[in-house]
Design a protein around this motif. Sequence first.
Motif, mmCIF file in Angstrom:
data_model
loop_
_atom_site.group_PDB
_atom_site.id
_atom_site.type_symbol
_atom_site.label_atom_id
_atom_site.label_comp_id
_atom_site.label_asym_id
_atom_site.label_seq_id
_atom_site.Cartn_x
_atom_site.Cartn_y
_atom_site.Cartn_z
ATOM 1 N N GLY A 1 0.809 -1.216 0.000
ATOM 2 C CA GLY A 1 0.000 0.000 0.000
ATOM 3 C C GLY A 1 0.837 1.258 0.000
ATOM 4 N N HIS A 2 2.086 1.156 -0.464
ATOM 5 C CA HIS A 2 2.997 2.300 -0.475
ATOM 6 C C HIS A 2 3.714 2.394 -1.811
ATOM 7 N N ILE A 3 4.163 3.608 -2.137
ATOM 8 C CA ILE A 3 5.031 3.824 -3.293
ATOM 9 C C ILE A 3 6.376 4.258 -2.739
ATOM 10 N N LYS A 4 7.427 3.536 -3.117
ATOM 11 C CA LYS A 4 8.772 3.847 -2.642
ATOM 12 C C LYS A 4 9.581 4.460 -3.768
ATOM 13 N N VAL A 5 10.309 5.508 -3.424
ATOM 14 C CA VAL A 5 11.140 6.227 -4.382
ATOM 15 C C VAL A 5 12.578 6.151 -3.900
ATOM 16 N N SER A 6 13.510 5.840 -4.820
ATOM 17 C CA SER A 6 14.924 5.773 -4.446
ATOM 18 C C SER A 6 15.784 6.169 -5.641
ATOM 19 N N PRO A 7 16.978 6.703 -5.375
ATOM 20 C CA PRO A 7 17.869 7.058 -6.490
ATOM 21 C C PRO A 7 18.555 5.815 -7.044
ATOM 22 N N ARG A 8 18.763 5.780 -8.355
ATOM 23 C CA ARG A 8 19.428 4.632 -8.973
ATOM 24 C C ARG A 8 20.947 4.684 -8.772
ATOM 25 N N SER A 9 21.472 5.902 -8.634
ATOM 26 C CA SER A 9 22.910 6.049 -8.418
ATOM 27 C C SER A 9 23.136 7.055 -7.287
ATOM 28 N N ASP A 10 24.395 7.276 -6.965
ATOM 29 C CA ASP A 10 24.725 8.207 -5.886
ATOM 30 C C ASP A 10 25.139 9.571 -6.451
ATOM 31 N N SER A 11 24.742 9.854 -7.685
ATOM 32 C CA SER A 11 25.118 11.134 -8.295
ATOM 33 C C SER A 11 24.331 12.282 -7.669
ATOM 34 N N LYS A 12 24.869 13.482 -7.820
ATOM 35 C CA LYS A 12 24.217 14.664 -7.254
ATOM 36 C C LYS A 12 22.856 14.895 -7.903
ATOM 37 N N ALA A 13 22.746 14.662 -9.210
ATOM 38 C CA ALA A 13 21.474 14.860 -9.922
ATOM 39 C C ALA A 13 20.403 13.896 -9.407
ATOM 40 N N ALA A 14 20.777 12.650 -9.192
ATOM 41 C CA ALA A 14 19.816 11.650 -8.705
ATOM 42 C C ALA A 14 19.352 11.997 -7.296
#
Length: 177
Positions: A48-61
């Motif tokens: 019941g949740h939407i999870k958001v995460s960066p694909r890389s550790d770049s500043k833009a992500a």
Amino acid sequence: MSRIGKVPVPIPSGVTAAIDGQIVKVKGPKGELAFVCADDIAVALDGGHIKVSPRSDSKAARSRWGMSRSMILNLILGVTAGYKRELEIQGVGYRAVVQGKKLQLQLGLSHDVNFEIPEGIQITCPKPTEVVITGIDKQKVGQVAAEIRSYRKPEPFQGKGVRYKGEFILRKEGKKK
């Protein structure tokens, strides 16, 4: 690390969410909205949740991580409760009237301003000096309010013009003899 992005977005009952690649679609009682996430952001539906995460550790992500989560939350809030912006009109003879698909504004100009109401936005005038803008898209509601306000911004000497409800206008002192 984004403190906002770490928190999963809960999906309330009555709302359905679907993820198709980078497109997040949300459907609720008030309508349907979609948001396209950046390529360096991973979006996943987890119960019941939407999870958001960066694909890389770049500043833009990392910079887009919290913003993407906020945009998805805005979609969910829009299809459940909707958004509302209220404007006040101050000045002698200044008034607004909704006529069909147009908002007619008399703002002390040599002509009346006819504002075409966009699709997906409802405008009402409970009083001649009040304009209430409602809709499910937060960006669109804010943009329409800003466009209406731009026809006659509040001026600092007499305070006449179109302002957001509750907006404080810093008043200036006039000329002295």
